[in-house]
Design a protein around this motif. Sequence first.
Motif, PDB file in Angstrom:
ATOM      1  N   THR A 144      60.980  27.237  49.183  1.00 13.95           N
ATOM      2  CA  THR A 144      61.922  28.219  48.660  1.00 13.95           C
ATOM      3  C   THR A 144      62.605  27.626  47.448  1.00 13.95           C
ATOM      4  O   THR A 144      63.153  26.522  47.509  1.00 13.95           O
ATOM      5  CB  THR A 144      62.979  28.587  49.737  1.00 13.95           C
ATOM      6  OG1 THR A 144      62.290  29.033  50.900  1.00 13.95           O
ATOM      7  CG2 THR A 144      63.918  29.649  49.226  1.00 13.95           C
ATOM      8  N   ASN A 145      62.580  28.370  46.341  1.00 10.68           N
ATOM      9  CA  ASN A 145      63.233  27.929  45.107  1.00 10.68           C
ATOM     10  C   ASN A 145      64.274  28.960  44.691  1.00 10.68           C
ATOM     11  O   ASN A 145      64.102  30.151  44.914  1.00 10.68           O
ATOM     12  CB  ASN A 145      62.226  27.780  43.955  1.00 10.68           C
ATOM     13  CG  ASN A 145      61.335  26.585  44.144  1.00 10.68           C
ATOM     14  OD1 ASN A 145      61.786  25.541  44.599  1.00 10.68           O
ATOM     15  ND2 ASN A 145      60.065  26.719  43.792  1.00 10.68           N
ATOM     16  N   THR A 146      65.314  28.491  44.072  1.00  6.89           N
ATOM     17  CA  THR A 146      66.334  29.371  43.505  1.00  6.89           C
ATOM     18  C   THR A 146      66.361  29.135  42.006  1.00  6.89           C
ATOM     19  O   THR A 146      66.478  27.999  41.554  1.00  6.89           O
ATOM     20  CB  THR A 146      67.726  29.071  44.111  1.00  6.89           C
ATOM     21  OG1 THR A 146      67.630  29.196  45.534  1.00  6.89           O
ATOM     22  CG2 THR A 146      68.775  30.018  43.567  1.00  6.89           C
ATOM     23  N   ILE A 147      66.229  30.226  41.265  1.00  7.02           N
ATOM     24  CA  ILE A 147      66.261  30.126  39.813  1.00  7.02           C
ATOM     25  C   ILE A 147      67.484  30.895  39.317  1.00  7.02           C
ATOM     26  O   ILE A 147      67.701  32.038  39.705  1.00  7.02           O
ATOM     27  CB  ILE A 147      64.979  30.718  39.182  1.00  7.02           C
ATOM     28  CG1 ILE A 147      63.753  29.976  39.715  1.00  7.02           C
ATOM     29  CG2 ILE A 147      65.058  30.678  37.665  1.00  7.02           C
ATOM     30  CD1 ILE A 147      62.450  30.577  39.274  1.00  7.02           C
ATOM     31  N   GLU A 148      68.275  30.255  38.472  1.00  6.81           N
ATOM     32  CA  GLU A 148      69.454  30.905  37.899  1.00  6.81           C
ATOM     33  C   GLU A 148      69.225  31.154  36.417  1.00  6.81           C
ATOM     34  O   GLU A 148      68.740  30.283  35.707  1.00  6.81           O
ATOM     35  CB  GLU A 148      70.693  30.020  38.076  1.00  6.81           C
ATOM     36  CG  GLU A 148      71.147  29.910  39.506  1.00  6.81           C
ATOM     37  CD  GLU A 148      72.445  29.127  39.631  1.00  6.81           C
ATOM     38  OE1 GLU A 148      73.276  29.165  38.706  1.00  6.81           O
ATOM     39  OE2 GLU A 148      72.600  28.476  40.669  1.00  6.81           O
ATOM     40  N   PHE A 149      69.592  32.353  35.976  1.00  6.24           N
ATOM     41  CA  PHE A 149      69.519  32.704  34.565  1.00  6.24           C
ATOM     42  C   PHE A 149      70.939  32.942  34.062  1.00  6.24           C
ATOM     43  O   PHE A 149      71.750  33.577  34.723  1.00  6.24           O
ATOM     44  CB  PHE A 149      68.695  33.983  34.342  1.00  6.24           C
ATOM     45  CG  PHE A 149      67.250  33.809  34.712  1.00  6.24           C
ATOM     46  CD1 PHE A 149      66.367  33.297  33.786  1.00  6.24           C
ATOM     47  CD2 PHE A 149      66.776  34.159  35.971  1.00  6.24           C
ATOM     48  CE1 PHE A 149      65.022  33.140  34.099  1.00  6.24           C
ATOM     49  CE2 PHE A 149      65.445  34.010  36.290  1.00  6.24           C
ATOM     50  CZ  PHE A 149      64.567  33.498  35.348  1.00  6.24           C
ATOM     51  N   THR A 150      71.221  32.462  32.882  1.00  3.44           N
ATOM     52  CA  THR A 150      72.524  32.680  32.269  1.00  3.44           C
ATOM     53  C   THR A 150      72.296  33.352  30.913  1.00  3.44           C
ATOM     54  O   THR A 150      71.470  32.895  30.125  1.00  3.44           O
ATOM     55  CB  THR A 150      73.268  31.344  32.059  1.00  3.44           C
ATOM     56  OG1 THR A 150      73.329  30.669  33.326  1.00  3.44           O
ATOM     57  CG2 THR A 150      74.658  31.560  31.529  1.00  3.44           C
ATOM     58  N   ALA A 151      73.006  34.409  30.681  1.00  2.88           N
ATOM     59  CA  ALA A 151      72.883  35.099  29.392  1.00  2.88           C
ATOM     60  C   ALA A 151      74.289  35.383  28.855  1.00  2.88           C
ATOM     61  O   ALA A 151      75.200  35.708  29.606  1.00  2.88           O
ATOM     62  CB  ALA A 151      72.124  36.395  29.557  1.00  2.88           C
TER      63      ALA A 151
END
Length: 158
Positions: A144-151
Amino acid sequence: MKKLKVLALIFLVSAFSFSQSINVTFQVDMSVQIFEGNFIIGSSSAVVRGSFQADFGDPGGNWQGNLYQLSDPDSDDICTGTFSAPASLTGNAYAFKYVIVAPPAGDNWESTPDRPFTVNAPSTVIPKVWFNNDSIITIITEVTNTIEFTADITDLLN
């Protein structure tokens, strides 16, 4: 007198040939089945069943029973068994399968096509195979991976 000697010689030769037997050795690698939990040492057993059983002397007939039980005396996960065939069967071809007997669950037959062998003198050793031709241990690991995006919304408005 000469006829008597010839008859005695024929009797001795025929008695000797009928008393001889051919050892047939079966061997199956159970390591993958052990790893997968399909073969539990101590509560499961491996047997060989096939079209040879009646000719080898099994009173129950072919493709049944547990008379031809295999064992693993050296604990290398390869179950083997050597059984006597009458010498008169030399050249006869047969089919067989390996079976896991696991009471009370029942029998687990190989789903492979029947395996062939021919009785050959002075002995027959059937090459070692994997049960069900299953020689690969598949390990599935869930990741299980968690990917965070910031914009920055101001960059989008310009």
